[in-house]
Structure formats: structure tokens, C-alpha cells
Design a protein around this motif. Sequence first.
Motif, PDB file in Angstrom:
ATOM      1  N   THR A 170       0.812  -1.224   0.000  1.00  0.00           N
ATOM      2  CA  THR A 170       0.000   0.000   0.000  1.00  0.00           C
ATOM      3  C   THR A 170       0.840   1.266   0.000  1.00  0.00           C
ATOM      4  OG1 THR A 170      -0.128   0.010   2.421  1.00  0.00           O
ATOM      5  CG2 THR A 170      -1.872  -1.164   1.222  1.00  0.00           C
ATOM      6  N   GLY A 171       2.014   1.214   0.619  1.00  0.00           N
ATOM      7  CA  GLY A 171       2.854   2.398   0.682  1.00  0.00           C
ATOM      8  C   GLY A 171       2.371   3.434   1.669  1.00  0.00           C
ATOM      9  N   GLY A 172       1.417   3.088   2.504  1.00  0.00           N
ATOM     10  CA  GLY A 172       0.902   4.025   3.506  1.00  0.00           C
ATOM     11  C   GLY A 172      -0.285   4.819   3.011  1.00  0.00           C
ATOM     12  N   GLY A 173      -0.665   5.823   3.770  1.00  0.00           N
ATOM     13  CA  GLY A 173      -1.767   6.696   3.376  1.00  0.00           C
ATOM     14  C   GLY A 173      -3.137   6.061   3.523  1.00  0.00           C
ATOM     15  N   TRP A 174      -4.093   6.618   2.787  1.00  0.00           N
ATOM     16  CA  TRP A 174      -5.484   6.182   2.865  1.00  0.00           C
ATOM     17  C   TRP A 174      -5.656   4.731   2.441  1.00  0.00           C
ATOM     18  CZ3 TRP A 174      -9.691   6.655   5.259  1.00  0.00           C
ATOM     19  CH2 TRP A 174     -10.913   6.259   4.731  1.00  0.00           C
ATOM     20  N   LYS A 175      -4.859   4.302   1.461  1.00  0.00           N
ATOM     21  CA  LYS A 175      -4.950   2.917   1.001  1.00  0.00           C
ATOM     22  C   LYS A 175      -4.569   1.953   2.130  1.00  0.00           C
ATOM     23  CE  LYS A 175      -3.710   1.975  -3.206  1.00  0.00           C
ATOM     24  NZ  LYS A 175      -2.901   1.676  -4.432  1.00  0.00           N
ATOM     25  N   LEU A 176      -3.587   2.328   2.937  1.00  0.00           N
ATOM     26  CA  LEU A 176      -3.199   1.495   4.080  1.00  0.00           C
ATOM     27  C   LEU A 176      -4.327   1.426   5.097  1.00  0.00           C
ATOM     28  CD1 LEU A 176      -1.223  -0.038   5.906  1.00  0.00           C
ATOM     29  CD2 LEU A 176      -0.327   2.174   6.662  1.00  0.00           C
ATOM     30  N   VAL A 177      -4.970   2.562   5.367  1.00  0.00           N
ATOM     31  CA  VAL A 177      -6.075   2.598   6.320  1.00  0.00           C
ATOM     32  C   VAL A 177      -7.196   1.658   5.896  1.00  0.00           C
ATOM     33  CG1 VAL A 177      -7.878   4.036   7.347  1.00  0.00           C
ATOM     34  CG2 VAL A 177      -5.555   4.944   7.079  1.00  0.00           C
ATOM     35  N   LYS A 178      -7.589   1.718   4.617  1.00  0.00           N
ATOM     36  CA  LYS A 178      -8.655   0.848   4.117  1.00  0.00           C
ATOM     37  C   LYS A 178      -8.246  -0.628   4.180  1.00  0.00           C
ATOM     38  CE  LYS A 178      -9.251   2.760   0.062  1.00  0.00           C
ATOM     39  NZ  LYS A 178      -9.848   3.020  -1.276  1.00  0.00           N
ATOM     40  N   THR A 179      -6.991  -0.902   3.876  1.00  0.00           N
ATOM     41  CA  THR A 179      -6.521  -2.293   3.858  1.00  0.00           C
ATOM     42  C   THR A 179      -6.504  -2.880   5.265  1.00  0.00           C
ATOM     43  OG1 THR A 179      -5.156  -1.834   1.907  1.00  0.00           O
ATOM     44  CG2 THR A 179      -4.613  -3.789   3.193  1.00  0.00           C
ATOM     45  N   VAL A 180      -5.971  -2.131   6.216  1.00  0.00           N
ATOM     46  CA  VAL A 180      -5.918  -2.613   7.601  1.00  0.00           C
ATOM     47  C   VAL A 180      -7.322  -2.761   8.171  1.00  0.00           C
ATOM     48  CG1 VAL A 180      -5.157  -2.054   9.935  1.00  0.00           C
ATOM     49  CG2 VAL A 180      -3.614  -1.691   8.007  1.00  0.00           C
ATOM     50  N   THR A 181      -8.213  -1.840   7.836  1.00  0.00           N
ATOM     51  CA  THR A 181      -9.595  -1.918   8.309  1.00  0.00           C
ATOM     52  C   THR A 181     -10.281  -3.177   7.773  1.00  0.00           C
ATOM     53  OG1 THR A 181      -9.777   0.498   8.412  1.00  0.00           O
ATOM     54  CG2 THR A 181     -11.833  -0.762   8.366  1.00  0.00           C
ATOM     55  N   ALA A 182     -10.069  -3.473   6.491  1.00  0.00           N
ATOM     56  CA  ALA A 182     -10.654  -4.678   5.889  1.00  0.00           C
ATOM     57  C   ALA A 182     -10.116  -5.931   6.563  1.00  0.00           C
ATOM     58  CB  ALA A 182     -10.351  -4.714   4.395  1.00  0.00           C
ATOM     59  N   PHE A 183      -8.817  -5.949   6.853  1.00  0.00           N
ATOM     60  CA  PHE A 183      -8.201  -7.096   7.519  1.00  0.00           C
ATOM     61  C   PHE A 183      -8.783  -7.278   8.919  1.00  0.00           C
ATOM     62  CE2 PHE A 183      -4.473  -8.948   9.866  1.00  0.00           C
ATOM     63  CZ  PHE A 183      -4.481 -10.179   9.240  1.00  0.00           C
ATOM     64  N   THR A 184      -8.967  -6.167   9.628  1.00  0.00           N
ATOM     65  CA  THR A 184      -9.530  -6.202  10.982  1.00  0.00           C
ATOM     66  C   THR A 184     -10.951  -6.764  10.982  1.00  0.00           C
ATOM     67  OG1 THR A 184      -8.196  -4.316  11.716  1.00  0.00           O
ATOM     68  CG2 THR A 184     -10.205  -4.794  12.959  1.00  0.00           C
ATOM     69  N   ILE A 185     -11.777  -6.266  10.080  1.00  0.00           N
ATOM     70  CA  ILE A 185     -13.170  -6.710  10.016  1.00  0.00           C
ATOM     71  C   ILE A 185     -13.248  -8.195   9.697  1.00  0.00           C
ATOM     72  CG2 ILE A 185     -15.329  -6.509   8.719  1.00  0.00           C
ATOM     73  CD1 ILE A 185     -14.675  -3.532   8.362  1.00  0.00           C
ATOM     74  N   SER A 186     -12.474  -8.643   8.713  1.00  0.00           N
ATOM     75  CA  SER A 186     -12.582 -10.038   8.274  1.00  0.00           C
ATOM     76  C   SER A 186     -12.096 -11.011   9.338  1.00  0.00           C
ATOM     77  CB  SER A 186     -11.814 -10.251   6.972  1.00  0.00           C
ATOM     78  OG  SER A 186     -10.427 -10.016   7.150  1.00  0.00           O
ATOM     79  N   HIS A 187     -10.935 -10.743   9.948  1.00  0.00           N
ATOM     80  CA  HIS A 187     -10.465 -11.722  10.935  1.00  0.00           C
ATOM     81  C   HIS A 187     -11.297 -11.670  12.217  1.00  0.00           C
ATOM     82  CE1 HIS A 187      -8.340  -9.117  13.780  1.00  0.00           C
ATOM     83  NE2 HIS A 187      -7.583  -8.605  12.833  1.00  0.00           N
ATOM     84  N   SER A 188     -11.932 -10.537  12.491  1.00  0.00           N
ATOM     85  CA  SER A 188     -12.833 -10.470  13.647  1.00  0.00           C
ATOM     86  C   SER A 188     -14.065 -11.341  13.426  1.00  0.00           C
ATOM     87  CB  SER A 188     -13.258  -9.023  13.904  1.00  0.00           C
ATOM     88  OG  SER A 188     -12.148  -8.220  14.263  1.00  0.00           O
ATOM     89  N   LEU A 189     -14.552 -11.383  12.181  1.00  0.00           N
ATOM     90  CA  LEU A 189     -15.722 -12.209  11.855  1.00  0.00           C
ATOM     91  C   LEU A 189     -15.445 -13.690  12.098  1.00  0.00           C
ATOM     92  CD1 LEU A 189     -16.956 -10.501   8.548  1.00  0.00           C
ATOM     93  CD2 LEU A 189     -18.083 -10.443  10.786  1.00  0.00           C
ATOM     94  N   THR A 190     -14.341 -14.190  11.551  1.00  0.00           N
ATOM     95  CA  THR A 190     -14.061 -15.624  11.692  1.00  0.00           C
ATOM     96  C   THR A 190     -13.587 -15.972  13.095  1.00  0.00           C
ATOM     97  OG1 THR A 190     -11.915 -15.146  10.648  1.00  0.00           O
ATOM     98  CG2 THR A 190     -13.620 -16.133   9.270  1.00  0.00           C
ATOM     99  N   LEU A 191     -12.893 -15.046  13.749  1.00  0.00           N
ATOM    100  CA  LEU A 191     -12.493 -15.288  15.142  1.00  0.00           C
ATOM    101  C   LEU A 191     -13.728 -15.486  16.011  1.00  0.00           C
ATOM    102  CD1 LEU A 191     -10.591 -15.302  17.588  1.00  0.00           C
ATOM    103  CD2 LEU A 191     -10.634 -12.798  17.549  1.00  0.00           C
ATOM    104  N   THR A 192     -14.721 -14.632  15.834  1.00  0.00           N
ATOM    105  CA  THR A 192     -15.959 -14.732  16.610  1.00  0.00           C
ATOM    106  C   THR A 192     -16.725 -16.004  16.265  1.00  0.00           C
ATOM    107  OG1 THR A 192     -16.136 -12.317  16.697  1.00  0.00           O
ATOM    108  CG2 THR A 192     -18.129 -13.590  17.162  1.00  0.00           C
TER     109      THR A 192
END
Length: 328
Positions: A170-192
Motif C-alpha cells: 500500500t505504501g501508507g496513506g489512505w490505502k493502508l487505512v482501508k486495507t488494515v480496516t478490511a483485515f480487521t473486520i474479516s479476521h474479527s468475523l471468523t475469530l468470533t
Amino acid sequence: MKRVFLIGFLLTALARGGFAHEVRPAYLELRETGPETYDVFWKVPGQGEDLRLGIYVELPTGSANVTTPRGSMANNAFTERWTAKRPGGLAGGTINIAGLTATKTDVLVRLERLDNSVQVTRLTPSAPSFVVEAAPRALEVVRTYSVLGVEHILTGIDHLLFVLALLIITGGGWKLVKTVTAFTISHSLTLTAATLGFVHVRQRPVEAVIALSIVFVAAEIVRIHRGLESITSRAPWLVAFTFGLMHGLGFAGGLSEAGLPAGHVPTALLFFSAGVEAGHFMFIGVVLAFIALVRRIRIPFPRWTELVPPYAIGSVAMFWVVQRIAVF
């Protein structure tokens, strides 16, 4: 910017010796079943076939076994059950884990009383004992599982290498924010879902696929460096979300090994997840700070060093793929 990840990667790899983590604390559960009487459940990590970690429960002075301990070995873990009794109950007594100081293992302890109040604590090699409280503190579960979540991610070199690869892509910036947010949401779903029993998947194949996900993103870094278009370069958040589902199952495996306190599953799950996310952002913050430092110093890297991080990440991950498939 990509060049500076070389030093960051080497420091991370050296810190963990180049191996993936396995968070497998021991688990002690004491459930009060009558005046002064307790059912004891003791789970210890295994060390191969018919071998167990040499740590043992020492109940407070005056305690006596009402039944003979019944032990068994399964799924690389030793479990033991028995009933114990102590005049006046366990309150005020000290429970110690013998042999813990000579290990690198933690012990999660849960004590449930007849009034349904619960005391939860975490023992470590530097603090192998605790005093049983007459009245448990409400924040014990929050503190214990938050710390466990942070430690799980910060000692999980495989998960961190995946996040590191996403940072490079991503190289940082807004693209990094969206990518990390997507990763957080997805692994939280399967963890739960996995923790609550809605999804049942064998852990070893999950760990192998997690390693494959790291190989994939490492290869994508090379493709992007060569100027080739891919879905990862266009929508890294989609790749992070997809593989995050599998990483969540890996987090669930670590949480299952730790054990969830009955009656406090939602709280333990919520704060374990919060701890994992705190660990993620701690790691990202350290990497970004390191980038800023190297930019200030202006270290002259040769151009070929840009490909060292993805090849190093991919090579380590491919080793894990072979290693994890071999133990199916």
C-alpha cells in the motif's frame, strides 16, 4: 520507501529466530461444587507424543484430594481432572504452579464460586502464584484477555509478516487505512464465529493456508515492482479481507488453546480481539516510525535491495508451508 523494510524485516526475523509462533498457555479451572469442595481441571501443553510440559498445580496448604486425578493425553495436550477440598475454602490461600519459572509458558486460571462470581488471572514464569480472593475484581477478565491478545499478535511472526507485506504494497496513506480496516473486520468475523462454535475447521490446515497467504502477498510485491497490474495493486483491501478470514481462524486457535471462561465468553472474546488490534497498531506504528527515521537519516540503499524484503518474506513463509503440510 520499500527499501527500508529490509532492516525492519531482519530485526523482526532475528527477534523470533525465523520461526512462527505457537501461543499455548496452560489452563487451570477450579469450580466450587459445594462448601469447601472444588472440581479441578488442568490442561498442559504437550511436547510431542506422550510428553507433557513439566508444570504442576500446588493448591493452598491444607488442601486434600477427594478423588484420584484422572489424566489423559490428546491433541498434543495433557488434561487432568480431580476433586479437592480445603477447610474454609480456597479464599486467602495461595495457588502455585510448580516448575513454571523454568518455562516460557503462561497459565490462565479461572476460579468459579458457588455464587457464580469468578476470579480470572494469568500466571507467568516471573509470577507463578496468586492469592485466591474472597471477592473477585470485575476487571480481571478484561485485563487478562487484553494482554493475551496483544501478546498473541506481537509473538505471531507469521501474522506480522502478512501485515508487513500489506504495508509494503500500500505504501501508507489512505490505502493502508482501508486495507488494515478490511483485515480487521474479516479476521474479527471468523475469530468470533470459530470461538462461538459456528465454524469448525482443523487448525493445521488453517496454519498452512496462513503461510500460503504470506507467500502470495510476497509474490505480489515482486509483481508490482516489475510494473505488472494485479488485483492486489488495484484493491489491496480486497486481498486483506479475503485472507483475513483465514487469519481469524488462526487467532481463534490460539484463543481456544488458552481457554475461554464459561459465563464470560463475550467479554473474553471482545477484549482478546481488542488486544489483537492493539498489537497490530503497535507493530504498524513501530514500522512507520522506523521509515520516518530512515528517511531522516537518508541511508543510500542500492536499488536491488528493494526485492530483498519480499523474497525474504516469501522464503520464510514457503518454509512454513512445507513444515505445516508435513505434520497433517
